[in-house]
Design a protein around this motif. Structure first.
Motif, PDB file in Angstrom:
ATOM      1  N   MET A 108       0.826  -1.207   0.000  1.00  0.00           N
ATOM      2  CA  MET A 108       0.000   0.000   0.000  1.00  0.00           C
ATOM      3  C   MET A 108       0.862   1.260   0.000  1.00  0.00           C
ATOM      4  N   ALA A 109       2.051   1.154   0.567  1.00  0.00           N
ATOM      5  CA  ALA A 109       2.870   2.354   0.731  1.00  0.00           C
ATOM      6  C   ALA A 109       3.359   2.924  -0.601  1.00  0.00           C
ATOM      7  N   GLU A 110       3.192   2.156  -1.697  1.00  0.00           N
ATOM      8  CA  GLU A 110       3.702   2.656  -2.972  1.00  0.00           C
ATOM      9  C   GLU A 110       2.850   3.813  -3.500  1.00  0.00           C
ATOM     10  N   MET A 111       1.561   3.846  -3.112  1.00  0.00           N
ATOM     11  CA  MET A 111       0.674   4.860  -3.680  1.00  0.00           C
ATOM     12  C   MET A 111       1.063   6.246  -3.172  1.00  0.00           C
ATOM     13  N   ALA A 112       0.904   7.241  -4.068  1.00  0.00           N
ATOM     14  CA  ALA A 112       1.263   8.603  -3.675  1.00  0.00           C
ATOM     15  C   ALA A 112       0.293   9.076  -2.590  1.00  0.00           C
ATOM     16  N   ALA A 113       0.814   9.673  -1.564  1.00  0.00           N
ATOM     17  CA  ALA A 113      -0.047  10.089  -0.451  1.00  0.00           C
ATOM     18  C   ALA A 113      -0.355  11.569  -0.579  1.00  0.00           C
ATOM     19  N   PRO A 114      -1.614  11.960  -0.370  1.00  0.00           N
ATOM     20  CA  PRO A 114      -1.941  13.374  -0.401  1.00  0.00           C
ATOM     21  C   PRO A 114      -1.381  14.059   0.850  1.00  0.00           C
ATOM     22  N   THR A 115      -0.955  15.296   0.701  1.00  0.00           N
ATOM     23  CA  THR A 115      -0.452  16.005   1.890  1.00  0.00           C
ATOM     24  C   THR A 115      -1.568  16.926   2.373  1.00  0.00           C
ATOM     25  N   ASP A 116      -1.933  16.814   3.605  1.00  0.00           N
ATOM     26  CA  ASP A 116      -2.976  17.673   4.151  1.00  0.00           C
ATOM     27  C   ASP A 116      -2.918  17.663   5.667  1.00  0.00           C
ATOM     28  N   ALA A 117      -3.985  18.204   6.268  1.00  0.00           N
ATOM     29  CA  ALA A 117      -3.989  18.393   7.713  1.00  0.00           C
ATOM     30  C   ALA A 117      -4.101  17.077   8.475  1.00  0.00           C
ATOM     31  N   GLU A 118      -4.261  15.956   7.776  1.00  0.00           N
ATOM     32  CA  GLU A 118      -4.552  14.711   8.488  1.00  0.00           C
ATOM     33  C   GLU A 118      -3.313  13.979   8.962  1.00  0.00           C
ATOM     34  N   GLY A 119      -2.156  14.300   8.377  1.00  0.00           N
ATOM     35  CA  GLY A 119      -0.909  13.679   8.825  1.00  0.00           C
ATOM     36  C   GLY A 119      -0.881  12.184   8.582  1.00  0.00           C
ATOM     37  N   ILE A 120       0.056  11.503   9.259  1.00  0.00           N
ATOM     38  CA  ILE A 120       0.257  10.062   9.059  1.00  0.00           C
ATOM     39  C   ILE A 120      -0.987   9.267   9.493  1.00  0.00           C
ATOM     40  N   ASP A 121      -1.768   9.821  10.450  1.00  0.00           N
ATOM     41  CA  ASP A 121      -2.886   9.058  11.011  1.00  0.00           C
ATOM     42  C   ASP A 121      -4.156   9.119  10.167  1.00  0.00           C
ATOM     43  N   ALA A 122      -4.244  10.065   9.226  1.00  0.00           N
ATOM     44  CA  ALA A 122      -5.459  10.264   8.413  1.00  0.00           C
ATOM     45  C   ALA A 122      -6.675  10.484   9.319  1.00  0.00           C
ATOM     46  N   VAL A 123      -6.467  11.274  10.374  1.00  0.00           N
ATOM     47  CA  VAL A 123      -7.527  11.545  11.353  1.00  0.00           C
ATOM     48  C   VAL A 123      -7.707  13.050  11.504  1.00  0.00           C
ATOM     49  N   ARG A 124      -8.969  13.501  11.523  1.00  0.00           N
ATOM     50  CA  ARG A 124      -9.247  14.898  11.873  1.00  0.00           C
ATOM     51  C   ARG A 124     -10.398  14.945  12.865  1.00  0.00           C
ATOM     52  N   MET A 125     -10.303  15.894  13.810  1.00  0.00           N
ATOM     53  CA  MET A 125     -11.315  15.980  14.866  1.00  0.00           C
ATOM     54  C   MET A 125     -11.989  17.347  14.851  1.00  0.00           C
ATOM     55  N   THR A 126     -13.241  17.372  15.283  1.00  0.00           N
ATOM     56  CA  THR A 126     -13.906  18.670  15.421  1.00  0.00           C
ATOM     57  C   THR A 126     -13.213  19.488  16.519  1.00  0.00           C
ATOM     58  N   TRP A 127     -12.906  18.831  17.649  1.00  0.00           N
ATOM     59  CA  TRP A 127     -12.231  19.504  18.774  1.00  0.00           C
ATOM     60  C   TRP A 127     -10.943  18.746  19.074  1.00  0.00           C
ATOM     61  N   ASN A 128      -9.805  19.428  19.035  1.00  0.00           N
ATOM     62  CA  ASN A 128      -8.535  18.754  19.317  1.00  0.00           C
ATOM     63  C   ASN A 128      -8.158  18.774  20.791  1.00  0.00           C
ATOM     64  N   ALA A 129      -8.921  19.543  21.574  1.00  0.00           N
ATOM     65  CA  ALA A 129      -8.849  19.401  23.043  1.00  0.00           C
ATOM     66  C   ALA A 129     -10.283  19.089  23.447  1.00  0.00           C
ATOM     67  N   TRP A 130     -10.464  18.091  24.307  1.00  0.00           N
ATOM     68  CA  TRP A 130     -11.830  17.619  24.559  1.00  0.00           C
ATOM     69  C   TRP A 130     -12.388  18.165  25.854  1.00  0.00           C
ATOM     70  N   PRO A 131     -13.689  18.571  25.844  1.00  0.00           N
ATOM     71  CA  PRO A 131     -14.316  19.044  27.084  1.00  0.00           C
ATOM     72  C   PRO A 131     -14.412  17.897  28.095  1.00  0.00           C
ATOM     73  N   ARG A 132     -14.365  18.250  29.389  1.00  0.00           N
ATOM     74  CA  ARG A 132     -14.265  17.229  30.452  1.00  0.00           C
ATOM     75  C   ARG A 132     -15.577  16.516  30.766  1.00  0.00           C
ATOM     76  N   SER A 133     -16.726  17.213  30.518  1.00  0.00           N
ATOM     77  CA  SER A 133     -17.989  16.625  30.981  1.00  0.00           C
ATOM     78  C   SER A 133     -19.049  16.688  29.892  1.00  0.00           C
ATOM     79  N   LYS A 134     -20.127  15.984  30.124  1.00  0.00           N
ATOM     80  CA  LYS A 134     -21.249  15.961  29.179  1.00  0.00           C
ATOM     81  C   LYS A 134     -21.827  17.373  29.014  1.00  0.00           C
ATOM     82  N   VAL A 135     -21.941  18.085  30.128  1.00  0.00           N
ATOM     83  CA  VAL A 135     -22.521  19.437  30.092  1.00  0.00           C
ATOM     84  C   VAL A 135     -21.648  20.357  29.256  1.00  0.00           C
ATOM     85  N   GLU A 136     -20.320  20.306  29.521  1.00  0.00           N
ATOM     86  CA  GLU A 136     -19.396  21.152  28.754  1.00  0.00           C
ATOM     87  C   GLU A 136     -19.447  20.790  27.272  1.00  0.00           C
TER      88      GLU A 136
END
Length: 763
Positions: free
Chosen positions: A1-29
Motif C-alpha cells: 500500500m505504501a507505494e501509492m502517492a499520499a496526499p499532503t494535508d492536515a490529516e498527517g500520518i494518522d489520516a484523522v481529523r477531529m472537530t475539537w482537538n482538546a476535549w471538554p471534560r464533561s457531558k454538560v461542557e
C-alpha cells in the motif's frame, strides 16, 4: 500500500481529523460546545511514512488494545503498561532484546500509525467481479455500455474472477465455463425468490455439488462448480466479448404508454445468492449497471404505467410514494445478506430519469459500495468513472475488501456511532453510549468494501466518573485506538493500528484550549453529515432552522462581545470562517432538496458521507479561481461580484467543474483572436483554466461533470447557483460594470452575518 502517492494535508500520518482537538471534560461542557465531539478517519489512506511490520501485534491481556507509542515501558522488568486500562503486560520471549536504545517500530513516537502484514498460510484469494447489466436500453445506450464493459474486462488482472448476468423482464445468468455452447439460466422477474430456490435452479444446492471423489473447496463447492459461472479474466475475455457481441436489448414488447418491465430487485437477489454459494467471505463485488427504474417484482419503485410519475421529494414527505417503504425494506434485506457474505454492491445508474438510487442506497452504503449517477452510458461521467475502478498505479482507487474496524477509547469516553459506508457488528461493550448516531450500539463495524479515500465519522460522548475528574498528570490525556483489519488490493490481510492522544481541556476554567483546538472544516463537514442523517431519520425536521439555532448558540458561547451590542461582536480566527460554511451549507443540495430528485439527493449524501474532509468541504463550499490578463490565477470570493467581463472563472463544486467566460472574453473567443499569432497571450489565458480543470477531474472519483459556459448563457446557472447573491435584482444600482446580478430572494452572506451578530449578542 505504501507505494501509492499520499496526499499532503492536515490529516498527517494518522489520516484523522477531529472537530475539537482538546476535549471538554464533561457531558454538560460538551453540549455547550454545540458542534459534536467527532473524529473523521480514513482507515486505509496510503502514506509512505507508515511502516509495514511482518509480525503479529502485541495485545493488552485486559482490554485487547495494541502496543503503541503511548504505552509506558519498564525496560528492566520487560513490562509495558496499557494507556487505556493501565494493565501491566509482560513482553513475550521474542522481545527479550528490547532496551532504551533498541525498541520495536510500534514504540517509535512518530509511528502513531503502523500496519501489520499478517502472515497467512494460504494463497491470497483473487478479487471477484460479477457484472449485472440492464438490457432494457435503447440501441445507442447498449452500444456505449458494451464498449465500457469490454474495456473493463481488458483492464482486470488476469487472475480476477469474472461473472456476467443480464436482466430485463427476466434475469439471465450466463455460464462462461462452456465456450463452445452458451448456456443461460433464466429467472422470472415477477416474484421474490428464496436463496434456496436460486441455488437449486443454478444447480448449486447441497445435493448437486459435484461428482464423487472431487475435493470440494470453500463452502463445499468444487472449483469445477465455481468455474461454470466465475472464470479468471484471462480465460473468459474471448467468451465474454462474443457474448457481448451477440447480446441484444430486451425483446419483450412494451405497450405504448408503458415503461419497460425491469426486474432490478430479483436480479440483485440472484447475484447475491450466486456469490454467496460460490465464494462466501472472499472479496467480491456486484457491479450493477442500471438504465431505468425497477417496474417489476420486489424492489419496484414505480408501476409500468407512464402516466404515473416516479416519486418526488414531495411524495415522500406526504407519504404518497406507494412503493418506497416496501422497496427500501427489500434492499435492506439484500444489504444484510451481502454484509454476512462479505460482498459489495456497486451501482452505476445512467438514465435521464430516476432509477431507484434512493431505495438502493441502503445496500450500497452498508456494503461500502461505489455509486455513480450519470445521464447516459455515453457520458464522460460514467465512462471515465467506470474505467477508474479497474485502473492500476497512480489512478488506482486502492479497492480493498472485507474490512472490520474496532475502536478502543479511554474509560470516560463512549461511542455513539458512525456515519459512513459501514455496518454495525452489534458488538456491545462498556464504551457504547446510550444515544445512537448512525451505525451505533457497537464497538466494531464491518466494511465489505473500502478504498483509499473512504472516510468514516465517529461520534463520541463524554461521561466521566467523579474519580476520573480528579486532576493529575495521568489524567491530562485521553486515548483512542482504531484497528482496521482488511484485505488489500493484492489480496493480503493487513491490520492497521492508529493510536491518538489528545488533551482534556478544563473548559470551566479556561476555554482558550478548546477554542484553539477547533477545526472549522471538520466541524462544518460533521454538521452537514449530521443534518443529512436527521433529514432522513426524523420526520418534520427543519434543517435550516436547526443549523441557524446551532450557529447562534456557538457564536454566543465563543464570540467576544458586549451584551446587546452587535457592533462589538468578533470571532476568534479558529471560528472565523465557520459561519460562512454554514451559510453555504444551508443553500447546498444537501439541505435544499427542492430542485433535485430523491435519487440525486441520495447520491449527493452518499458521497458526502464517504469522502475525505477536504473533498467534503468542496461539496459544501465550492472553490473559485479567477484568470485575467493583468494577474496570475488567484482564488476569488465565492460571490457574484467576482464576475467580470474580462475574466474567466473556474468553479470546483465537486460534482461539477465549471469554466465560465466573461462577456468580453467570450466575444473575443468567438471572433477567433486566439488563433492569431499576435494574440498568443489570449490563447494561453483560454487554455489555463482548461488545464487546471483537467487536473481536478483526473484525481477525482466519481469524475465530475465539466461545464464550459459564457456569461448570460443558459449554462451560466451552474455557476450563479453557487455564488453569494451580494447583488440581486433588488440591489441592481450597486453593481459594477461588466459584473452580474442574481435573480433570487435569498439573503446575502453579509445580511446573514448581520442577523447572526444581532441574535448572538442578545441577553
Amino acid at each position: 500500500m505504501a507505494e501509492m502517492a499520499a496526499p499532503t494535508d492536515a490529516e498527517g500520518i494518522d489520516a484523522v481529523r477531529m472537530t475539537w482537538n482538546a476535549w471538554p471534560r464533561s457531558k454538560v461542557e460538551a453540549s455547550k460546545c454545540v458542534v459534536p465531539v467527532a473524529v473523521a478517519i480514513s482507515p486505509i489512506r496510503p502514506s509512505p511514512e507508515i511502516p509495514v511490520l511482518p509480525y503479529f501485534p502485541l495485545r493488552c491481556k485486559s482490554c485487547m488494545c495494541t502496543l503503541n507509542p503511548y504505552s509506558r515501558v519498564d525496560f528492566s522488568a520487560k513490562i509495558w503498561i496499557c494507556p487505556f486500562c493501565f494493565q501491566r503486560n509482560h513482553f513475550p520471549q521474542h522481545y527479550a532484546m528490547i532496551s532504551e536504545s533498541n525498541v520495536p517500530a510500534e514504540l517509535y513516537p512518530q509511528y502513531t500509525t503502523v500496519e501489520y502484514a499478517l502472515p497467512s498460510q494460504s494463497v491470497p484469494p483473487p478479487p471477484v467481479f460479477l457484472f449485472l447489466l440492464d438490457i432494457c436500453l435503447i440501441e445507442e445506450e447498449m452500444g456505449f455500455v458494451k464498449s465500457a464493459l469490454r474495456q473493463a474486462v481488458g483492464l482486470l488482472p488476469d487472475h480476477a474472477l469474472v461473472g456476467f448476468m443480464s436482466f430485463g423482464t427476466q434475469v439471465h445468468v450466463h455460464e462462461l465455463g462452456f465456450s463452445d455452447l452458451s448456456r443461460v439460466y433464466v429467472f422470472r422477474g415477477t416474484k421474490e425468490l428464496t436463496k434456496e430456490q436460486i441455488l437449486e435452479q443454478l444447480g448449486l444446492s447441497a445435493g448437486q455439488r459435484g461428482p464423487k471423489g472431487v475435493q470440494p473447496v470453500q463452502n463445499g463447492m468444487t472449483p469445477a462448480i465455481i468455474n461454470r459461472f466465475l472464470l479468471p479474466a484471462s480465460d473468459c475475455e474471448y467468451t465474454l466479448n462474443l457474448l457481448l457481441d451477440e447480446l441484444q436489448i430486451d425483446q419483450w414488447p412494451v405497450q405504448s404508454g408503458n415503461r419497460a418491465s425491469r426486474c432490478t430487485g430479483v436480479a440483485l437477489s440472484v447475484a447475491a445468492g450466486l456469490l454467496g454459494a460460490c465464494l462466501p467471505g472472499t472479496g467480491a463485488r456486484i457491479i450493477a449497471l442500471v438504465g431505468g427504474p425497477c417496474t417489476e417484482g420486489p424492489g419496484m419503485i414505480v408501476s409500468k404505467d407512464l402516466s404515473e410519475p416516479v416519486r418526488s421529494h414531495k411524495d415522500l414527505d406526504k407519504d404518497a410514494a406507494p412503493y418506497f417503504n416496501k422497496a427500501v425494506k427489500f434492499y435492506e434485506n439484500i444489504a444484510k445478506q451481502l454484509v454476512s457474505q462479505g460482498h459489495v454492491l456497486d451501482l452505476f445508474a445512467s438514465a435521464l430519469d430516476q432509477v431507484g438510487v434512493a431505495e438502493m442506497k441502503v445496500a450500497v452504503e452498508k456494503t461500502g459500495g461505489l455509486v455513480v449517477l450519470a445521464e447516459s452510458f455515453g457520458h464522460l461521467v460514467f465512462r471515465d468513472s467506470f474505467k477508474r475502478i479497474f485502473e492500476d498505479g497512480e489512478q488506482s482507487l486502492g479497492l480493498s475488501f472485507n474490512g472490520t474496524l474496532d475502536i478502543f477509547c479511554s474509560k470516560d469516553i463512549k461511542i455513539q456511532g458512525i456515519i459512513g459506508p459501514c455496518t454495525s457488528l452489534e458488538k456491545k461493550g462498556p464504551s457504547c453510549a446510550d444515544t445512537v448516531i448512525g451505525q451505533g450500539n457497537t464497538t466494531s463495524w464491518k466494511m465489505c468494501g473500502l478504498d483509499k479515500s473512504t472516510c468514516l465519522t465517529v461520534f463520541f460522548d463524554i461521561s466521566p466518573s467523579d474519580r476520573s475528574n480528579a486532576p493529575g498528570a495521568a489524567n491530562q490525556y485521553l486515548y483512542l485506538q482504531f484497528l482496521t483489519n482488511y484485505q488489500n488490493p493484492q489480496g493480503q490481510m493487513r491490520l492497521r493500528v492508529t493510536t491518538i492522544q489528545r488533551k482534556w481541556a478544563d473548559s470551566s476554567a479556561n476555554s482558550e484550549e478548546l477554542v484553539e483546538g477547533f477545526d472549522q472544516e471538520t466541524g462544518a463537514v460533521v454538521m452537514s453529515r449530521l443534518t443529512s442523517l436527521k433529514m432522513e431519520m426524523e420526520e418534520e425536521f427543519d434543517a435550516t432552522r436547526w443549523l441557524d439555532r446551532s450557529l447562534i448558540r456557538l457564536c454566543s458561547r465563543f464570540g467576544d462581545y458586549r451584551k446587546d451590542d452587535s457592533s462589538s461582536f468578533t470571532l476568534n480566527p479558529s471560528f472565523s470562517i465557520f459561519p460562512q460554511f454554514m451559510f453555504n451549507l444551508r443553500r447546498s443540495q444537501f439541505v435544499q432538496v427542492f430542485n433535485n430528485s430523491p435519487d440525486e439527493t441520495a447520491y449527493f449524501r452518499m458521497l458526502l458521507n464517504r469522502e475525505t474532509i477536504t473533498n467534503s468541504v468542496v461539496m459544501i463550499q465550492p472553490s473559485l479561481i479567477s484568470y485575467s490578463f493583468n494577474s496570475p490565477p488567484a482564488p476569488a470570493l465565492l460571490d457574484v461580484a467576482s464576475i467580470a467581463a474580462d475574466r474567466i472563472l473556474l468553479l470546483d463544486a465537486y460534482f461539477s467543474v465549471v469554466i465560465f467566460h466573461g462577456m468580453t472574453i467570450a466575444q473575443w473567443r468567438n471572433m477567433g483572436y486566439q488563433n492569431q499569432p499576435e494574440h498568443q497571450a489570449f490563447a494561453q489565458l483560454l487554455q489555463a483554466p482548461q488545464d487546471d480543470a483537467q487536473l481536478i477531474i483526473r484525481d477525482r472519483f466519481p469524475v465530475p461533470r465539466l461545464v464550459v459556459c459564457d456569461q448570460h448563457g443558459s449554462q451560466a446557472r451552474f455557476l450563479l447557483a453557487k455564488l453569494n447573491p451580494s447583488a440581486t435584482y433588488n440591489s441592481a444600482h450597486e453593481v459594477a460594470a461588466g459584473s452580474d446580478v442574481i435573480f433570487t430572494d435569498d439573503v446575502s452572506l453579509q445580511v446573514f452575518f448581520e442577523h447572526l451578530q444581532r441574535l448572538a449578542v442578545q441577553s
